[in-house]
Design a protein around this motif. Structure first.
Motif, PDB file in Angstrom:
ATOM      1  N   GLU A  80       0.954  -1.222  -0.071  1.00  0.00           N
ATOM      2  CA  GLU A  80       0.131   0.092  -0.131  1.00  0.00           C
ATOM      3  C   GLU A  80       0.773   1.246   0.129  1.00  0.00           C
ATOM      4  N   MET A  81       0.407   2.172  -0.844  1.00  0.00           N
ATOM      5  CA  MET A  81       1.397   3.412  -0.828  1.00  0.00           C
ATOM      6  C   MET A  81       0.573   4.437  -0.794  1.00  0.00           C
ATOM      7  N   LEU A  94       4.267   7.210   1.813  1.00  0.00           N
ATOM      8  CA  LEU A  94       4.319   6.483   3.166  1.00  0.00           C
ATOM      9  C   LEU A  94       3.837   4.970   2.555  1.00  0.00           C
ATOM     10  N   ILE A  95       4.524   4.156   3.001  1.00  0.00           N
ATOM     11  CA  ILE A  95       4.492   2.734   2.470  1.00  0.00           C
ATOM     12  C   ILE A  95       4.035   1.791   3.619  1.00  0.00           C
ATOM     13  N   LYS A  96       3.194   0.801   3.410  1.00  0.00           N
ATOM     14  CA  LYS A  96       2.864  -0.093   4.444  1.00  0.00           C
ATOM     15  C   LYS A  96       3.057  -1.593   3.552  1.00  0.00           C
ATOM     16  N   PHE A 122      13.419   6.245   5.080  1.00  0.00           N
ATOM     17  CA  PHE A 122      13.313   7.167   6.166  1.00  0.00           C
ATOM     18  C   PHE A 122      12.520   6.432   7.389  1.00  0.00           C
ATOM     19  N   ASP A 123      12.390   7.025   8.406  1.00  0.00           N
ATOM     20  CA  ASP A 123      11.746   6.294   9.436  1.00  0.00           C
ATOM     21  C   ASP A 123      10.446   6.404   9.358  1.00  0.00           C
ATOM     22  N   GLU A 124       9.425   5.604  10.060  1.00  0.00           N
ATOM     23  CA  GLU A 124       7.959   5.702  10.225  1.00  0.00           C
ATOM     24  C   GLU A 124       7.350   5.452   8.671  1.00  0.00           C
ATOM     25  N   GLY A 125       7.814   4.756   7.747  1.00  0.00           N
ATOM     26  CA  GLY A 125       7.453   4.305   6.661  1.00  0.00           C
ATOM     27  C   GLY A 125       7.496   5.310   5.532  1.00  0.00           C
ATOM     28  N   ILE A 126       8.272   6.371   5.673  1.00  0.00           N
ATOM     29  CA  ILE A 126       8.383   7.310   4.703  1.00  0.00           C
ATOM     30  C   ILE A 126       9.464   6.678   3.737  1.00  0.00           C
ATOM     31  N   ARG A 127       9.110   6.850   2.280  1.00  0.00           N
ATOM     32  CA  ARG A 127      10.099   6.521   1.337  1.00  0.00           C
ATOM     33  C   ARG A 127       9.938   7.401   0.313  1.00  0.00           C
ATOM     34  N   HIS A 128      11.102   7.679  -0.545  1.00  0.00           N
ATOM     35  CA  HIS A 128      11.284   8.548  -1.607  1.00  0.00           C
ATOM     36  C   HIS A 128      11.270   7.501  -2.850  1.00  0.00           C
TER      37      HIS A 128
END
Length: 344
Positions: A80-81, A94-96, A122-128
């Motif tokens: 999930e994005m 934000l990725i799950k 990055f922390d807390e599910g953050i991605r670029h």
């Protein structure tokens, strides 16, 4: 201040799951912060708290259908994005589940209509991610994406436009500026006919809306940045409003954060754009906003802190107890309140 100071008991039944059939049919709690007086009204009565020459400030951001469901190209694992904001050469998302996505991971959506390659973590599910698609991104999202409703809303939203304000113009948000959902075109015309100015700013709502405050001492909380724009026409109108001794009424916490950011940074209203991570909590000195229209917010949220700074914490907590007792509807699709100083 302690995080627990902004907690309150909320029956689950008061969390609004669907919008009302009539946008302006919600209730309005009017709080006079001068003495703490509370009135129970209807939202269409909002015009009684606005005077000719005042300026109402709306956030005209438009929500992207930014929640996407795809699979890892290598394994077929479900991902999930949530699209948060554009960055240089890509998008912040934000990725799950985040542990499945590392630099180089490719995610496929809609059988290949959209592809995303992770470039940084990055922390807390953050991605670029770098995105690959044909045509216009907004059209691709319209086809593949879902409205990013908050997790406390369990019902399906049949009409995507009900999670947009009637004045939404500039796409880029991961959540709606929900205080504006109560306005109809007819009500806005009635407001203008009374001689009240209507101005717009844009703040694209990002992760800050979804991110809870976890620090025990609220001063330790860090806000994620969100992109804002104020044009010259709005800046001139707001400065003129102040010069004429009239009031500025902010619709929602997003408009409030934009106005206070610009006033903090420039000492006046001016055309500006950039990212703001302003965190407003008790002790903050408001310089831009005279009255605030807002919804009822989650316990222990940064938005509870913002409204507590506008009145005071004890007054807001007492007002929320009243709202619970009177069975107001809470959160995104819920009822509204206006906080003002009692000279209307």
């Amino acid at each position: 201040m302690k995080l627990d100071e902004f907690d309150f008991d909320l029956p689950e039944a008061l969390i609004a799951q669907t919008p009302l059939s009539d946008r302006s049919g919600s209730r309005l709690l009017a709080l006079d912060k001068t003495g703490g007086t509370i009135e129970d009204r209807h939202f269409t009565d909002i015009i009684d708290y606005l005077d000719a020459g005042d300026t109402l400030v709306l956030n005209d951001t438009r929500v992207l259908p930014a929640r996407l469901y795809g699979v890892k190209a290598e394994t077929g694992a479900k991902i999930e994005m949530l699209m948060l904001k554009p960055i240089e050469n890509g998008y912040e998302v934000l990725i799950k589940p985040a542990k499945r996505v590392k630099p180089g991971t490719k995610i496929v959506f809609g059988g290949g209509l959209l592809k995303a390659v992770c470039t940084d973590t990055f922390d807390e599910g953050i991605r670029h991610v770098e995105l690959m698609y044909d045509g216009v991104l907004e059209n691709v999202l319209d086809e593949l994406g879902e409205m990013p409703l908050p997790p406390y809303i369990k019902e399906t939203l049949d009409d995507k436009e009900r999670y947009q304000t009637v004045y939404a113009r500039h796409s880029g948000s991961a959540a709606a500026p929900t205080a504006g959902l109560h306005f109809t075109e007819a009500l806005l015309k009635e407001i203008e006919d009374k001689g009240i100015n209507i101005a717009t700013i844009t703040l694209h709502v990002g992760l800050g809306t979804f991110r809870p405050v976890s620090a025990d001492e609220i001063e330790d909380h860090k806000m994620h940045s969100e992109f804002y724009i104020m044009n010259e026409e709005t800046a001139d109108l707001l400065n003129k409003t102040r010069q004429n001794g009239r009031k500025i009424i902010s619709v929602g916490t997003t408009s409030t954060r934009t106005l206070e950011t610009i006033m903090r940074d420039y000492g006046e209203f001016r055309a500006a754009s950039g990212f703001t991570d302003i965190f407003i909590y008790p002790g903050f000195e408001y310089r831009a906003v005279d009255a605030l229209i807002t919804n009822f917010h989650l316990p222990k949220s940064s938005l509870m802190m913002l409204v507590s700074a506008f009145a005071n914490r004890d007054m807001i907590m007492e007002t929320y107890r009243h709202a619970v007792d009177e069975k107001y509807r809470f959160f995104s699709f819920g009822d509204a309140m206006i906080i003002y100083e009692g000279d209307y």
